[in-house]
Motif scaffolding. Sequence first.
Motif, mmCIF file in Angstrom:
data_model
loop_
_atom_site.group_PDB
_atom_site.id
_atom_site.type_symbol
_atom_site.label_atom_id
_atom_site.label_comp_id
_atom_site.label_asym_id
_atom_site.label_seq_id
_atom_site.Cartn_x
_atom_site.Cartn_y
_atom_site.Cartn_z
ATOM 1 N N PRO A 174 37.124 -20.506 46.198
ATOM 2 C CA PRO A 174 38.600 -20.563 46.275
ATOM 3 C C PRO A 174 39.109 -20.686 47.709
ATOM 4 C CG PRO A 174 37.932 -18.942 44.657
ATOM 5 C CD PRO A 174 36.670 -19.408 45.340
ATOM 6 N N GLU A 175 38.405 -20.108 48.657
ATOM 7 C CA GLU A 175 38.843 -20.202 50.060
ATOM 8 C C GLU A 175 38.669 -21.598 50.657
ATOM 9 O OE1 GLU A 175 36.725 -17.948 48.727
ATOM 10 O OE2 GLU A 175 35.149 -17.390 50.185
ATOM 11 N N ASP A 176 38.037 -22.503 49.915
ATOM 12 C CA ASP A 176 37.956 -23.898 50.347
ATOM 13 C C ASP A 176 39.212 -24.678 49.967
ATOM 14 O OD1 ASP A 176 34.525 -23.838 49.376
ATOM 15 O OD2 ASP A 176 35.303 -23.742 51.428
ATOM 16 N N THR A 177 40.096 -24.069 49.206
ATOM 17 C CA THR A 177 41.328 -24.729 48.791
ATOM 18 C C THR A 177 42.173 -25.096 50.007
ATOM 19 O OG1 THR A 177 41.388 -23.628 46.649
ATOM 20 C CG2 THR A 177 43.490 -24.419 47.532
ATOM 21 N N ALA A 178 42.510 -26.379 50.105
ATOM 22 C CA ALA A 178 43.255 -26.882 51.262
ATOM 23 C C ALA A 178 43.516 -28.369 51.071
ATOM 24 C CB ALA A 178 42.468 -26.667 52.555
ATOM 25 N N ILE A 179 44.316 -28.905 51.953
ATOM 26 C CA ILE A 179 44.421 -30.360 52.083
ATOM 27 C C ILE A 179 43.368 -30.775 53.099
ATOM 28 C CG2 ILE A 179 45.858 -32.318 52.711
ATOM 29 C CD1 ILE A 179 48.297 -30.632 51.945
ATOM 30 N N TYR A 180 42.570 -31.756 52.734
ATOM 31 C CA TYR A 180 41.492 -32.232 53.590
ATOM 32 C C TYR A 180 41.894 -33.567 54.219
ATOM 33 C CZ TYR A 180 38.342 -28.561 52.055
ATOM 34 O OH TYR A 180 37.753 -27.341 51.824
ATOM 35 N N TYR A 181 41.664 -33.648 55.526
ATOM 36 C CA TYR A 181 42.003 -34.830 56.303
ATOM 37 C C TYR A 181 40.782 -35.360 57.038
ATOM 38 C CZ TYR A 181 46.751 -32.841 55.975
ATOM 39 O OH TYR A 181 47.937 -32.310 55.531
ATOM 40 N N CYS A 182 40.758 -36.670 57.229
ATOM 41 C CA CYS A 182 39.773 -37.230 58.146
ATOM 42 C C CYS A 182 40.514 -37.858 59.334
ATOM 43 C CB CYS A 182 38.869 -38.249 57.468
ATOM 44 S SG CYS A 182 39.690 -39.700 56.787
ATOM 45 N N ALA A 183 39.804 -37.957 60.435
ATOM 46 C CA ALA A 183 40.395 -38.492 61.656
ATOM 47 C C ALA A 183 39.294 -39.056 62.535
ATOM 48 C CB ALA A 183 41.174 -37.405 62.394
ATOM 49 N N ALA A 184 39.696 -39.921 63.450
ATOM 50 C CA ALA A 184 38.736 -40.621 64.298
ATOM 51 C C ALA A 184 38.673 -40.018 65.692
ATOM 52 C CB ALA A 184 39.130 -42.092 64.394
ATOM 53 N N PHE A 185 37.478 -39.991 66.232
ATOM 54 C CA PHE A 185 37.226 -39.481 67.589
ATOM 55 C C PHE A 185 36.659 -40.638 68.394
ATOM 56 C CE2 PHE A 185 36.884 -36.007 70.434
ATOM 57 C CZ PHE A 185 35.734 -36.170 71.191
ATOM 58 N N VAL A 186 37.345 -40.969 69.497
ATOM 59 C CA VAL A 186 36.992 -42.200 70.192
ATOM 60 C C VAL A 186 35.856 -41.974 71.194
ATOM 61 C CG1 VAL A 186 37.869 -44.223 71.378
ATOM 62 C CG2 VAL A 186 39.395 -42.873 69.976
ATOM 63 N N LYS A 187 34.780 -41.467 70.681
ATOM 64 C CA LYS A 187 33.538 -41.362 71.444
ATOM 65 C C LYS A 187 32.405 -41.402 70.434
ATOM 66 C CE LYS A 187 34.970 -39.035 75.657
ATOM 67 N NZ LYS A 187 34.725 -37.927 76.601
ATOM 68 N N ALA A 188 31.206 -41.512 70.925
ATOM 69 C CA ALA A 188 30.064 -41.679 70.029
ATOM 70 C C ALA A 188 29.760 -40.409 69.247
ATOM 71 C CB ALA A 188 28.837 -42.105 70.821
ATOM 72 N N ILE A 189 29.988 -39.257 69.875
ATOM 73 C CA ILE A 189 29.644 -37.981 69.261
ATOM 74 C C ILE A 189 30.825 -37.033 69.400
ATOM 75 C CG2 ILE A 189 28.094 -35.988 69.356
ATOM 76 C CD1 ILE A 189 25.945 -37.810 70.451
ATOM 77 N N CYS A 190 31.131 -36.289 68.338
ATOM 78 C CA CYS A 190 32.202 -35.304 68.401
ATOM 79 C C CYS A 190 31.820 -34.182 69.371
ATOM 80 C CB CYS A 190 32.455 -34.684 67.024
ATOM 81 S SG CYS A 190 33.009 -35.831 65.784
ATOM 82 N N THR A 191 32.795 -33.729 70.127
ATOM 83 C CA THR A 191 32.562 -32.621 71.046
ATOM 84 C C THR A 191 33.548 -31.501 70.742
ATOM 85 O OG1 THR A 191 34.018 -33.704 72.650
ATOM 86 C CG2 THR A 191 31.659 -34.098 72.881
ATOM 87 N N GLY A 192 33.553 -31.073 69.494
ATOM 88 C CA GLY A 192 34.462 -30.014 69.092
ATOM 89 C C GLY A 192 35.502 -30.520 68.118
ATOM 90 N N TYR A 193 36.420 -29.632 67.759
ATOM 91 C CA TYR A 193 37.422 -29.942 66.749
ATOM 92 C C TYR A 193 38.838 -29.812 67.290
ATOM 93 C CZ TYR A 193 33.507 -29.546 63.487
ATOM 94 O OH TYR A 193 32.318 -29.716 62.822
ATOM 95 N N ASP A 194 39.029 -30.153 68.545
ATOM 96 C CA ASP A 194 40.370 -30.164 69.123
ATOM 97 C C ASP A 194 41.173 -31.270 68.467
ATOM 98 O OD1 ASP A 194 41.659 -30.407 72.559
ATOM 99 O OD2 ASP A 194 42.657 -30.375 70.623
ATOM 100 N N THR A 195 42.158 -30.904 67.633
ATOM 101 C CA THR A 195 42.893 -31.913 66.864
ATOM 102 C C THR A 195 43.607 -32.907 67.770
ATOM 103 O OG1 THR A 195 44.792 -30.420 66.715
ATOM 104 C CG2 THR A 195 43.241 -30.403 64.880
ATOM 105 N N GLY A 196 43.931 -32.491 68.984
ATOM 106 C CA GLY A 196 44.618 -33.376 69.915
ATOM 107 C C GLY A 196 43.763 -34.528 70.402
ATOM 108 N N ALA A 204 44.974 -25.088 54.929
ATOM 109 C CA ALA A 204 45.421 -24.296 53.792
ATOM 110 C C ALA A 204 46.863 -23.863 54.036
ATOM 111 C CB ALA A 204 44.523 -23.076 53.623
ATOM 112 N N PRO A 205 47.594 -23.535 52.976
ATOM 113 C CA PRO A 205 48.986 -23.122 53.137
ATOM 114 C C PRO A 205 49.126 -21.941 54.091
ATOM 115 C CG PRO A 205 48.500 -23.541 50.845
ATOM 116 C CD PRO A 205 47.199 -23.618 51.572
ATOM 117 N N GLY A 206 50.011 -22.071 55.055
ATOM 118 C CA GLY A 206 50.258 -20.992 55.993
ATOM 119 C C GLY A 206 49.228 -20.831 57.081
ATOM 120 N N LYS A 207 48.257 -21.742 57.127
ATOM 121 C CA LYS A 207 47.194 -21.639 58.128
ATOM 122 C C LYS A 207 47.177 -22.881 58.998
ATOM 123 C CE LYS A 207 44.131 -18.565 55.554
ATOM 124 N NZ LYS A 207 42.733 -18.330 55.100
ATOM 125 N N GLU A 208 46.541 -22.757 60.142
ATOM 126 C CA GLU A 208 46.402 -23.899 61.034
ATOM 127 C C GLU A 208 45.310 -24.839 60.518
ATOM 128 O OE1 GLU A 208 47.696 -21.867 65.313
ATOM 129 O OE2 GLU A 208 45.684 -22.659 65.026
#
Length: 125
Positions: free
Chosen positions: A88-110, A40-44
Amino acid sequence: QLQLVESGGGLVQFGGSLRLSCAASGFTLDYYAIGWFRQAPGKEREGVSCISRSGDSTNYADPVKGRFTISRDNAKNTVYLQMNSLKPEDTAIYYCAAFVKAICTGYDTGRFTSWGQGTQVTVFP
């Protein structure tokens, strides 16, 4: 090289629904777990949901639990995010991204790669 393209965003009224799509090209999607994020604007950028490589395991951030559903169709090389009871608080730009393992282990964008360009979701009261 894996490329992801989001679509399905738009303008919707409070309580409405949207379905986002994350389409892959350049590589077979079933090699990756896939995460949805939003900013969202101004947010991480924050994690919203994640689905395992097989689709058997899913995870949701607390603000969207019970309202959003992530799914995937590996035959179509696409991951979806069904969003219901939008606020309204769902307003944002939504992105998808790939995690190179079988199961996600958190949301560390790095630890996610191949970010798409994003799709705008706007929820008005």
